[in-house]
Design a protein around this motif. Structure first.
Motif, mmCIF file in Angstrom:
data_model
loop_
_atom_site.group_PDB
_atom_site.id
_atom_site.type_symbol
_atom_site.label_atom_id
_atom_site.label_comp_id
_atom_site.label_asym_id
_atom_site.label_seq_id
_atom_site.Cartn_x
_atom_site.Cartn_y
_atom_site.Cartn_z
ATOM 1 N N LEU A 151 0.834 -1.202 0.000
ATOM 2 C CA LEU A 151 0.000 0.000 0.000
ATOM 3 C C LEU A 151 0.868 1.251 0.000
ATOM 4 O O LEU A 151 0.612 2.213 -0.738
ATOM 5 C CB LEU A 151 -0.917 -0.015 1.234
ATOM 6 N N TYR A 152 1.927 1.239 0.791
ATOM 7 C CA TYR A 152 2.837 2.383 0.872
ATOM 8 C C TYR A 152 3.552 2.602 -0.455
ATOM 9 O O TYR A 152 3.655 3.731 -0.941
ATOM 10 C CB TYR A 152 3.848 2.171 1.991
ATOM 11 N N VAL A 153 4.050 1.502 -1.059
ATOM 12 C CA VAL A 153 4.763 1.608 -2.335
ATOM 13 C C VAL A 153 3.864 2.206 -3.405
ATOM 14 O O VAL A 153 4.269 3.095 -4.165
ATOM 15 C CB VAL A 153 5.297 0.225 -2.767
ATOM 16 N N GLN A 154 2.610 1.715 -3.480
ATOM 17 C CA GLN A 154 1.681 2.236 -4.473
ATOM 18 C C GLN A 154 1.394 3.718 -4.240
ATOM 19 O O GLN A 154 1.313 4.506 -5.193
ATOM 20 C CB GLN A 154 0.367 1.433 -4.436
ATOM 21 N N ALA A 155 1.248 4.106 -2.961
ATOM 22 C CA ALA A 155 0.977 5.507 -2.641
ATOM 23 C C ALA A 155 2.162 6.396 -3.016
ATOM 24 O O ALA A 155 1.988 7.498 -3.529
ATOM 25 C CB ALA A 155 0.652 5.649 -1.149
ATOM 26 N N VAL A 156 3.382 5.906 -2.757
ATOM 27 C CA VAL A 156 4.584 6.678 -3.106
ATOM 28 C C VAL A 156 4.668 6.861 -4.619
ATOM 29 O O VAL A 156 4.928 7.967 -5.111
ATOM 30 C CB VAL A 156 5.847 5.972 -2.573
ATOM 31 N N ARG A 157 4.442 5.788 -5.367
ATOM 32 C CA ARG A 157 4.515 5.878 -6.829
ATOM 33 C C ARG A 157 3.495 6.872 -7.368
ATOM 34 O O ARG A 157 3.805 7.680 -8.259
ATOM 35 C CB ARG A 157 4.277 4.492 -7.438
ATOM 36 N N LYS A 158 2.288 6.814 -6.836
ATOM 37 C CA LYS A 158 1.231 7.707 -7.311
ATOM 38 C C LYS A 158 1.545 9.149 -6.959
ATOM 39 O O LYS A 158 1.385 10.059 -7.778
ATOM 40 C CB LYS A 158 -0.104 7.291 -6.697
ATOM 41 N N ASP A 159 2.010 9.383 -5.725
ATOM 42 C CA ASP A 159 2.254 10.740 -5.256
ATOM 43 C C ASP A 159 3.452 11.384 -5.950
ATOM 44 O O ASP A 159 3.438 12.582 -6.236
ATOM 45 C CB ASP A 159 2.479 10.734 -3.741
ATOM 46 N N LEU A 160 4.498 10.587 -6.227
ATOM 47 C CA LEU A 160 5.726 11.146 -6.779
ATOM 48 C C LEU A 160 5.785 11.099 -8.305
ATOM 49 O O LEU A 160 6.739 11.609 -8.897
ATOM 50 C CB LEU A 160 6.941 10.407 -6.213
ATOM 51 N N ALA A 161 4.778 10.493 -8.935
ATOM 52 C CA ALA A 161 4.834 10.307 -10.383
ATOM 53 C C ALA A 161 5.041 11.628 -11.121
ATOM 54 O O ALA A 161 5.918 11.735 -11.980
ATOM 55 C CB ALA A 161 3.568 9.616 -10.874
ATOM 56 N N THR A 162 4.244 12.636 -10.788
ATOM 57 C CA THR A 162 4.344 13.908 -11.512
ATOM 58 C C THR A 162 5.655 14.620 -11.220
ATOM 59 O O THR A 162 6.167 15.347 -12.067
ATOM 60 C CB THR A 162 3.161 14.830 -11.142
ATOM 61 N N ALA A 163 6.216 14.429 -10.039
ATOM 62 C CA ALA A 163 7.457 15.104 -9.671
ATOM 63 C C ALA A 163 8.677 14.387 -10.242
ATOM 64 O O ALA A 163 9.656 15.025 -10.641
ATOM 65 C CB ALA A 163 7.566 15.213 -8.154
ATOM 66 N N VAL A 164 8.622 13.056 -10.306
ATOM 67 C CA VAL A 164 9.802 12.276 -10.698
ATOM 68 C C VAL A 164 9.842 12.002 -12.202
ATOM 69 O O VAL A 164 10.920 11.932 -12.791
ATOM 70 C CB VAL A 164 9.850 10.951 -9.902
ATOM 71 N N GLN A 165 8.675 11.852 -12.846
ATOM 72 C CA GLN A 165 8.657 11.487 -14.266
ATOM 73 C C GLN A 165 9.451 12.451 -15.143
ATOM 74 O O GLN A 165 10.196 12.009 -16.029
ATOM 75 C CB GLN A 165 7.218 11.369 -14.775
ATOM 76 N N PRO A 166 9.346 13.783 -14.947
ATOM 77 C CA PRO A 166 10.176 14.683 -15.761
ATOM 78 C C PRO A 166 11.680 14.420 -15.589
ATOM 79 O O PRO A 166 12.442 14.545 -16.551
ATOM 80 C CB PRO A 166 9.796 16.072 -15.241
ATOM 81 N N LYS A 167 12.093 14.044 -14.385
ATOM 82 C CA LYS A 167 13.510 13.744 -14.155
ATOM 83 C C LYS A 167 13.911 12.448 -14.851
ATOM 84 O O LYS A 167 15.030 12.325 -15.364
ATOM 85 C CB LYS A 167 13.791 13.666 -12.645
ATOM 86 N N ILE A 168 12.991 11.472 -14.883
ATOM 87 C CA ILE A 168 13.256 10.230 -15.603
ATOM 88 C C ILE A 168 13.391 10.514 -17.096
ATOM 89 O O ILE A 168 14.298 10.012 -17.775
ATOM 90 C CB ILE A 168 12.140 9.195 -15.340
#
Length: 199
Positions: A151-168
């Motif tokens: 549950l935590y992993v899924q929440a982290v991925r969802k929350d950080l997607a917009t912030a991290v995807q541009p860096k990826i």
């Protein structure tokens, strides 16, 4: 006066007994040894896992070395039989060591962890630990941990997607440029592999 002297002697005897229980290396009581055994039993699965990891690590390192050798020194056409032989050796190692781990892990914990617990923890502290680990709420929490972590992993991925995807995207672009590959179109996702045509 005699009563005062008697009380003083009782107090002194009680103090001496308390000090003796705190002397390092003093023999543990039967009750304390029993608590240590209960604690070791409660932790045995975790200790077994640690022991298995220690035994498995050399095999993992050898497998990684073999994979690197395959990729850099051996033609791909010769890979299948070599990979099969390596897998057979790894399986043989696992089958030969894991039963040994199961047999030895409990003895190792008795010889190393047991004396440490007897020396570092009082009988009351050991009792508190055992009661906590045997509590139904704690067991329920342990059983729920995989679900909680997922549950935590899924929440982290969802929350950080917009912030991290541009860096990826920026990392992919920079690495492509570094190796001389064409950069993907701006805003375009990395194309997925084409599906094989239906026959």
């Amino acid at each position: 006066m005699k009563r005062l002297i008697g009380l003083a002697l009782v107090a002194a005897a009680s103090l001496a007994q308390a000090q003796n229980t705190a002397i390092p290396g003093a023999p543990a009581s039967a009750a304390k040894k029993e608590l240590v055994q209960r604690l070791l039993t409660l932790q045995q699965n975790q200790l077994d896992g640690i022991t298995r990891d220690i035994v498995a690590r050399p095999a993992q390192q050898i497998a990684a070395m073999a994979d690197e050798t395959l990729q850099t020194q051996i033609p791909p056409a010769k890979h299948p039989p070599i990979i099969k032989k390596i897998q057979e050796h790894l399986q043989k190692y696992e089958e030969g060591t894991m039963p040994l781990v199961r047999d030895r892990a409990a003895k190792i914990s008795q010889a190393s962890v047991g004396p440490f617990l007897e020396e570092k923890f009082t009988e009351d502290e050991l009792r508190q630990l055992v009661n906590a680990l045997e509590a139904p709420a704690f067991k329920k929490f342990q059983q729920a941990q995989p679900e909680l972590l997922n549950l935590y992993v899924q929440a982290v991925r969802k929350d950080l997607a917009t912030a991290v995807q541009p860096k990826i995207d920026a990392l992919e672009r920079d690495v492509r440029i570094a190796v001389g590959a064409p950069a993907p179109a701006s805003g375009a996702a990395t194309p997925a592999p084409a599906k094989p045509a239906k026959k």
